[in-house]
Design a protein around this motif. Structure first.
Motif, PDB file in Angstrom:
ATOM      1  N   ALA A 192       1.001  -1.259   0.026  1.00 17.64           N
ATOM      2  CA  ALA A 192       0.072  -0.077  -0.073  1.00 17.64           C
ATOM      3  C   ALA A 192       1.019   1.187  -0.234  1.00 17.64           C
ATOM      4  O   ALA A 192       1.837   1.247   0.668  1.00 17.64           O
ATOM      5  CB  ALA A 192      -0.811  -0.199   1.295  1.00 17.64           C
ATOM      6  N   ARG A 193       0.477   2.347  -0.798  1.00 16.92           N
ATOM      7  CA  ARG A 193       1.163   3.436  -0.954  1.00 16.92           C
ATOM      8  C   ARG A 193       0.009   4.577   0.060  1.00 16.92           C
ATOM      9  O   ARG A 193      -0.865   4.839  -0.671  1.00 16.92           O
ATOM     10  CB  ARG A 193       1.406   4.127  -2.298  1.00 16.92           C
ATOM     11  N   LEU A 194       0.549   4.797   1.056  1.00 15.91           N
ATOM     12  CA  LEU A 194      -0.249   5.678   2.042  1.00 15.91           C
ATOM     13  C   LEU A 194       0.363   7.165   2.007  1.00 15.91           C
ATOM     14  O   LEU A 194       1.714   7.220   1.899  1.00 15.91           O
ATOM     15  CB  LEU A 194      -0.137   5.062   3.360  1.00 15.91           C
ATOM     16  N   THR A 195      -0.452   8.114   1.988  1.00 12.92           N
ATOM     17  CA  THR A 195      -0.287   9.460   2.149  1.00 12.92           C
ATOM     18  C   THR A 195       0.063   9.851   3.649  1.00 12.92           C
ATOM     19  O   THR A 195      -0.586   9.043   4.472  1.00 12.92           O
ATOM     20  CB  THR A 195      -1.169  10.805   1.920  1.00 12.92           C
ATOM     21  N   TYR A 196       0.672  10.788   4.113  1.00  9.15           N
ATOM     22  CA  TYR A 196       0.750  11.116   5.737  1.00  9.15           C
ATOM     23  C   TYR A 196      -0.742  11.251   6.097  1.00  9.15           C
ATOM     24  O   TYR A 196      -0.959  10.790   7.244  1.00  9.15           O
ATOM     25  CB  TYR A 196       1.716  12.125   5.767  1.00  9.15           C
ATOM     26  N   ARG A 197      -1.583  12.106   5.377  1.00  8.70           N
ATOM     27  CA  ARG A 197      -3.121  12.180   6.017  1.00  8.70           C
ATOM     28  C   ARG A 197      -3.530  10.934   6.044  1.00  8.70           C
ATOM     29  O   ARG A 197      -4.374  10.560   7.082  1.00  8.70           O
ATOM     30  CB  ARG A 197      -3.740  13.093   4.981  1.00  8.70           C
ATOM     31  N   GLU A 198      -3.361   9.852   5.120  1.00  7.31           N
ATOM     32  CA  GLU A 198      -4.111   8.569   5.417  1.00  7.31           C
ATOM     33  C   GLU A 198      -3.658   7.936   6.497  1.00  7.31           C
ATOM     34  O   GLU A 198      -4.626   7.058   7.185  1.00  7.31           O
ATOM     35  CB  GLU A 198      -3.850   7.830   3.895  1.00  7.31           C
ATOM     36  N   ALA A 199      -2.236   7.826   6.443  1.00  7.00           N
ATOM     37  CA  ALA A 199      -1.645   6.991   7.820  1.00  7.00           C
ATOM     38  C   ALA A 199      -2.393   7.793   9.012  1.00  7.00           C
ATOM     39  O   ALA A 199      -2.621   6.971  10.072  1.00  7.00           O
ATOM     40  CB  ALA A 199      -0.108   7.226   7.732  1.00  7.00           C
ATOM     41  N   LEU A 200      -2.273   8.866   9.075  1.00  6.40           N
ATOM     42  CA  LEU A 200      -2.680   9.717  10.306  1.00  6.40           C
ATOM     43  C   LEU A 200      -4.296   9.405  10.745  1.00  6.40           C
ATOM     44  O   LEU A 200      -4.432   9.355  11.958  1.00  6.40           O
ATOM     45  CB  LEU A 200      -2.680  11.251  10.130  1.00  6.40           C
ATOM     46  N   ALA A 201      -5.009   9.157   9.503  1.00  4.83           N
ATOM     47  CA  ALA A 201      -6.373   8.903   9.991  1.00  4.83           C
ATOM     48  C   ALA A 201      -6.613   7.626  10.358  1.00  4.83           C
ATOM     49  O   ALA A 201      -7.335   7.373  11.139  1.00  4.83           O
ATOM     50  CB  ALA A 201      -7.250   8.899   8.424  1.00  4.83           C
ATOM     51  N   VAL A 202      -5.748   6.545   9.988  1.00  2.00           N
ATOM     52  CA  VAL A 202      -5.823   5.199  10.632  1.00  2.00           C
ATOM     53  C   VAL A 202      -5.382   5.267  11.990  1.00  2.00           C
ATOM     54  O   VAL A 202      -6.165   4.949  13.046  1.00  2.00           O
ATOM     55  CB  VAL A 202      -4.896   4.160   9.803  1.00  2.00           C
ATOM     56  N   LEU A 203      -4.086   6.023  12.171  1.00  6.80           N
ATOM     57  CA  LEU A 203      -3.605   6.022  13.859  1.00  6.80           C
ATOM     58  C   LEU A 203      -4.522   6.590  14.786  1.00  6.80           C
ATOM     59  O   LEU A 203      -4.524   6.530  15.914  1.00  6.80           O
ATOM     60  CB  LEU A 203      -2.205   6.703  13.481  1.00  6.80           C
ATOM     61  N   ALA A 204      -5.275   7.862  14.027  1.00  5.26           N
ATOM     62  CA  ALA A 204      -6.143   8.754  15.181  1.00  5.26           C
ATOM     63  C   ALA A 204      -7.262   8.029  15.147  1.00  5.26           C
ATOM     64  O   ALA A 204      -8.148   8.338  16.253  1.00  5.26           O
ATOM     65  CB  ALA A 204      -6.408   9.991  14.307  1.00  5.26           C
ATOM     66  N   SER A 205      -7.711   6.824  14.585  1.00 11.70           N
ATOM     67  CA  SER A 205      -9.014   6.387  14.633  1.00 11.70           C
ATOM     68  C   SER A 205      -8.815   5.360  15.603  1.00 11.70           C
ATOM     69  O   SER A 205      -7.877   4.660  15.919  1.00 11.70           O
ATOM     70  CB  SER A 205      -9.585   5.920  13.321  1.00 11.70           C
ATOM     71  N   LYS A 206      -9.894   4.615  16.088  1.00 13.54           N
ATOM     72  CA  LYS A 206     -10.147   3.685  17.263  1.00 13.54           C
ATOM     73  C   LYS A 206     -10.117   2.304  16.476  1.00 13.54           C
ATOM     74  O   LYS A 206     -10.970   2.279  15.442  1.00 13.54           O
ATOM     75  CB  LYS A 206     -11.011   3.701  18.168  1.00 13.54           C
ATOM     76  N   SER A 207      -9.631   1.231  17.133  1.00 17.58           N
ATOM     77  CA  SER A 207      -9.640   0.079  16.311  1.00 17.58           C
ATOM     78  C   SER A 207     -11.057  -0.577  16.393  1.00 17.58           C
ATOM     79  O   SER A 207     -11.828  -0.174  17.187  1.00 17.58           O
ATOM     80  CB  SER A 207      -8.751  -1.183  17.110  1.00 17.58           C
ATOM     81  N   GLY A 208     -11.697  -0.815  15.082  1.00 19.37           N
ATOM     82  CA  GLY A 208     -12.917  -1.413  15.128  1.00 19.37           C
ATOM     83  C   GLY A 208     -14.009  -0.332  14.312  1.00 19.37           C
ATOM     84  O   GLY A 208     -14.921  -0.632  13.819  1.00 19.37           O
ATOM     85  N   GLN A 209     -13.320   0.915  14.078  1.00 23.16           N
ATOM     86  CA  GLN A 209     -14.201   2.170  13.650  1.00 23.16           C
ATOM     87  C   GLN A 209     -13.742   1.796  12.101  1.00 23.16           C
ATOM     88  O   GLN A 209     -13.032   0.836  11.651  1.00 23.16           O
ATOM     89  CB  GLN A 209     -13.435   3.293  13.696  1.00 23.16           C
ATOM     90  N   ALA A 210     -14.723   2.265  11.315  1.00 24.65           N
ATOM     91  CA  ALA A 210     -14.839   2.214   9.842  1.00 24.65           C
ATOM     92  C   ALA A 210     -13.383   2.362   9.273  1.00 24.65           C
ATOM     93  O   ALA A 210     -12.763   3.575   9.362  1.00 24.65           O
ATOM     94  CB  ALA A 210     -15.794   3.091   8.999  1.00 24.65           C
ATOM     95  N   GLU A 211     -12.586   1.358   8.589  1.00 19.39           N
ATOM     96  CA  GLU A 211     -11.070   1.786   8.299  1.00 19.39           C
ATOM     97  C   GLU A 211     -11.266   2.180   6.882  1.00 19.39           C
ATOM     98  O   GLU A 211     -11.902   2.001   5.886  1.00 19.39           O
ATOM     99  CB  GLU A 211     -10.480   0.136   8.373  1.00 19.39           C
ATOM    100  N   THR A 212     -10.275   3.054   6.608  1.00 23.73           N
ATOM    101  CA  THR A 212      -9.780   3.520   5.392  1.00 23.73           C
ATOM    102  C   THR A 212      -8.870   2.691   4.522  1.00 23.73           C
ATOM    103  O   THR A 212      -8.868   2.776   3.502  1.00 23.73           O
ATOM    104  CB  THR A 212      -9.323   4.883   5.383  1.00 23.73           C
ATOM    105  N   GLN A 213      -8.218   1.800   5.188  1.00 24.00           N
ATOM    106  CA  GLN A 213      -7.270   0.876   4.720  1.00 24.00           C
ATOM    107  C   GLN A 213      -7.602  -0.757   4.864  1.00 24.00           C
ATOM    108  O   GLN A 213      -8.728  -0.868   5.813  1.00 24.00           O
ATOM    109  CB  GLN A 213      -5.900   1.218   5.461  1.00 24.00           C
ATOM    110  N   SER A 214      -7.133  -1.629   4.332  1.00 25.70           N
ATOM    111  CA  SER A 214      -7.517  -2.941   4.683  1.00 25.70           C
ATOM    112  C   SER A 214      -6.988  -3.139   6.225  1.00 25.70           C
ATOM    113  O   SER A 214      -6.208  -2.462   6.898  1.00 25.70           O
ATOM    114  CB  SER A 214      -6.627  -3.890   3.943  1.00 25.70           C
ATOM    115  N   PRO A 215      -7.512  -4.387   6.627  1.00 25.22           N
ATOM    116  CA  PRO A 215      -7.314  -4.851   8.054  1.00 25.22           C
ATOM    117  C   PRO A 215      -5.817  -5.068   8.513  1.00 25.22           C
ATOM    118  O   PRO A 215      -5.201  -4.596   9.351  1.00 25.22           O
ATOM    119  CB  PRO A 215      -8.300  -5.921   8.267  1.00 25.22           C
ATOM    120  N   GLN A 216      -5.289  -5.613   7.413  1.00 27.46           N
ATOM    121  CA  GLN A 216      -3.618  -5.920   7.550  1.00 27.46           C
ATOM    122  C   GLN A 216      -2.752  -4.597   7.697  1.00 27.46           C
ATOM    123  O   GLN A 216      -1.898  -4.548   8.351  1.00 27.46           O
ATOM    124  CB  GLN A 216      -3.446  -6.772   6.319  1.00 27.46           C
ATOM    125  N   VAL A 217      -3.145  -3.599   6.832  1.00 31.26           N
ATOM    126  CA  VAL A 217      -2.493  -2.346   6.712  1.00 31.26           C
ATOM    127  C   VAL A 217      -2.636  -1.653   7.957  1.00 31.26           C
ATOM    128  O   VAL A 217      -1.732  -0.933   8.493  1.00 31.26           O
ATOM    129  CB  VAL A 217      -2.640  -1.622   5.211  1.00 31.26           C
TER     130      VAL A 217
END
Length: 568
Positions: free
Chosen positions: A202-227
């Motif tokens: 996966a090619r992530l932008t900083y914004r996309e990575a931040l969105a995952v890191l700032a969200s809680k596990s179990g919320q709607a994911e913007t990336q695959s579960p593995q990523v």
């Protein structure tokens, strides 16, 4: 004065001039126009003028382009067979939104309870750019890539920088990897370096990575579960590495970067300050870890190499900084002691003067540079440090790749293709790369400032008198210098623009005091300002205190003024 005008340059055109010998300063210099760039009203020429001023090489020589074109744009079976195959691993890249070349990737796999394999995978540029080849000679001369608001002047042709060397998603790429067996508590069991092949998941932008890191596990994911899981596990390690680094004395001198977005005409349409959030910190910590491991390896092998050093600052400069700190009403211990600087920076967090005092501290420190002497990095508090992680855009990293591969493989066939560098040669390269880096930094800052000035000039001409937050950084008898944090730009508020009172300068307290209102203006004050004047030639923007802010302040003071019935 121009002796002739064969290119028919017109008044207000931007031109390149070759000056003739100037023997007497009492006589005007003379020159010849060698190139007409275009009208001074053309915003697309702003950055081109800087390119010409600094003499950057934009086009690649014919032999360099020919060599680049001969390189296959895919990994061959022979190359794959000679490498550790990591193409089945989950590997990600994290880069800016508009990045074109991706030279680092990360992976993390659990080996057993309490033990992980962390991979820092770097584009194997040295596999394609051989010592002494036209590509190598050109890359060495350039020293590094240059990032300007509307263009990039790459160190390598796009066939490599944006092609075969760029770690693109779902494409096999050759990498030079640092592999760490590490525990969640940061115990490093082993470090090894290997020629590898990866396929970015996966090619992530900083914004996309931040969105995952700032969200809680179990919320709607913007990336695959593995990523998403990989990102969170990486941050768990990176955050501990960051805390450990500061505990060992590293100085927190991270500053936001200013990104200027231009339209197709070259006009600055948007200015964005990019903060060093946790997505950036995640990548930074693993790059630091890899750089440190490589430096430790070349030192352990006692081979000549390039190091990234940051020398201990001059005590005199730090004492001058201490005087500034005290003049602004703060206390600091002995600034020559790293621990005291750390404590002071911690106390500054969230204070109005944090930005300006951190900026002045940075100016008081020496500049990081390249050297053959591994004296360590003062700012990072690391005894071993080099640059290994950006060979697409830094020639020094490419050299370190060659040195590391040679010492790891000894006299094997692959190593025979890598040069053996002596100290004298490396010292010349270190000096050259330090110089090209400094020139590139100056050009990049000048280009951003030029676009900022253009942005504010347009505000003035279009009567968009927006008010901006500003911080008073210095007070003189002729006015105040202010810094606009959102734009990282300094400017002057001349005392003549202060129309609400007659202000007198208190040289002892370094402040302006209104004779009638007794209003005090001093360093550290937060105010709102508007653009007053723009001088494109001098690259200066002057401001005035916004009427909006003055009215707001007056209204606030009237609300706070006690009524007669409240005085009892």
């Amino acid at each position: 004065r121009l002796q002739d005008n064969p290119l028919k340059a017109k008044v207000s055109d931007r031109v390149v001039v070759r000056l003739h010998e100037w023997k007497n300063r009492h006589i005007n210099p003379e020159g010849t126009i060698t190139e007409v760039l275009g009208s001074s009203d053309d915003p697309s020429l702003d950055v081109l003028v800087i390119v010409k001023k600094f003499g950057f090489r934009v086009d690649f020589p014919e032999d360099v382009m020919e060599q680049a074109e001969q390189i296959q744009d895919r990994v061959t079976e022979q190359e794959r067979a000679a490498r550790l195959d990591l193409t089945r691993e989950i590997v990600i890249t994290i880069d800016p939104d508009d990045a074109r070349d991706y030279d680092d990737a990360l992976s993390l796999k659990q080996l057993s309870p309490g033990r992980f394999l962390l991979g820092v995978h770097i584009a194997d540029v040295s596999h394609y750019v051989r010592h002494g080849s036209p590509l190598d000679v050109e890359a060495k001369q350039r020293g590094n890539s240059i990032y300007l608001p509307d263009r990039v002047i790459p160190m390598l042709p796009q066939k490599l920088s944006n092609g075969i060397c760029s770690l693109k998603q779902d494409v096999e790429r050759l990498t030079f990897s640092a592999l760490f067996e590490i525990s969640p508590e940061l115990k490093i069991f082993s470090v090894r370096f290997a020629d590898t092949i990866i396929k970015s998941t996966a090619r992530l932008t900083y914004r996309e990575a931040l969105a995952v890191l700032a969200s809680k596990s179990g919320q709607a994911e913007t990336q695959s579960p593995q990523v998403s899981e990989l990102l969170r596990n990486l941050w768990s390690l990176a955050s501990k590495l960051r805390n450990q680094r500061f505990a060992h004395g590293s100085l927190d001198l991270d500053f936001p970067e200013l990104k200027v977005y231009c339209d197709e005409r070259g006009l600055a349409t948007r200015i964005e300050k990019q903060e060093n959030d946790i997505s950036h910190q995640l990548v930074e910590e693993f790059m630091l870890l890899a750089n440190e491991a490589v430096a430790a390896e070349t030192q352990r092998r006692t081979v000549p190499s390039l190091y990234r050093i940051h020398d201990v600052p001059d005590a005199e400069r730090l004492e001058e900084y201490r005087d500034l700190v005290v003049s602004m009403g703060y206390s600091i211990g002995d600034p020559t002691l790293r621990g005291e600087i750390q404590k002071f920076l911690k106390r500054l967090e969230g204070k109005p003067d944090e930005y300006i005092l951190k900026l002045n501290l940075l100016k008081s420190l020496k500049r990081a540079q390249y050297s053959t002497s591994p004296i360590g990095h003062f700012g990072l508090a690391k005894a071993n440090y080099t640059h290994f992680t950006s060979p697409i855009r830094r020639y020094a990293d490419l050299i370190v790749h060659r040195i590391l591969r040679r010492v790891l493989q000894g006299r094997k066939t692959q190593a025979a293709r890598e040069p053996s560098y002596d100290v004298a040669t490396l010292e010349l390269i270190a000096h050259h790369c330090s110089t090209t880096e400094r020139v590139a930094d100056e050009a990049e800052k000048e280009a951003v400032k030029l676009k900022l000035i253009e942005y504010f000039e347009r505000q003035l001409h279009e009567h968009k008198l927006d008010a901006f937050d500003a911080l008073v950084t210095d007070v003189r008898n002729f006015g105040m210098f202010v810094e606009l944090p959102a734009f990282m730009l300094s400017g002057l508020i001349h005392v003549s623009t202060l129309q609400d009172d007659f202000y007198q300068f208190d040289s002892t307290a370094q402040k302006l005091v209104g004779k009638r209102t007794r209003r005090v203006l001093r360093a550290g004050d937060k105010i709102r300002v508007e653009v007053d004047r723009v001088d494109r030639f001098k690259k200066q923007v002057d401001f005035r205190i916004s009427e909006e802010s003055a009215a707001t302040k007056k209204e606030r003071e009237s609300r706070l003024q006690p009524k007669k019935r409240d005085i009892k």
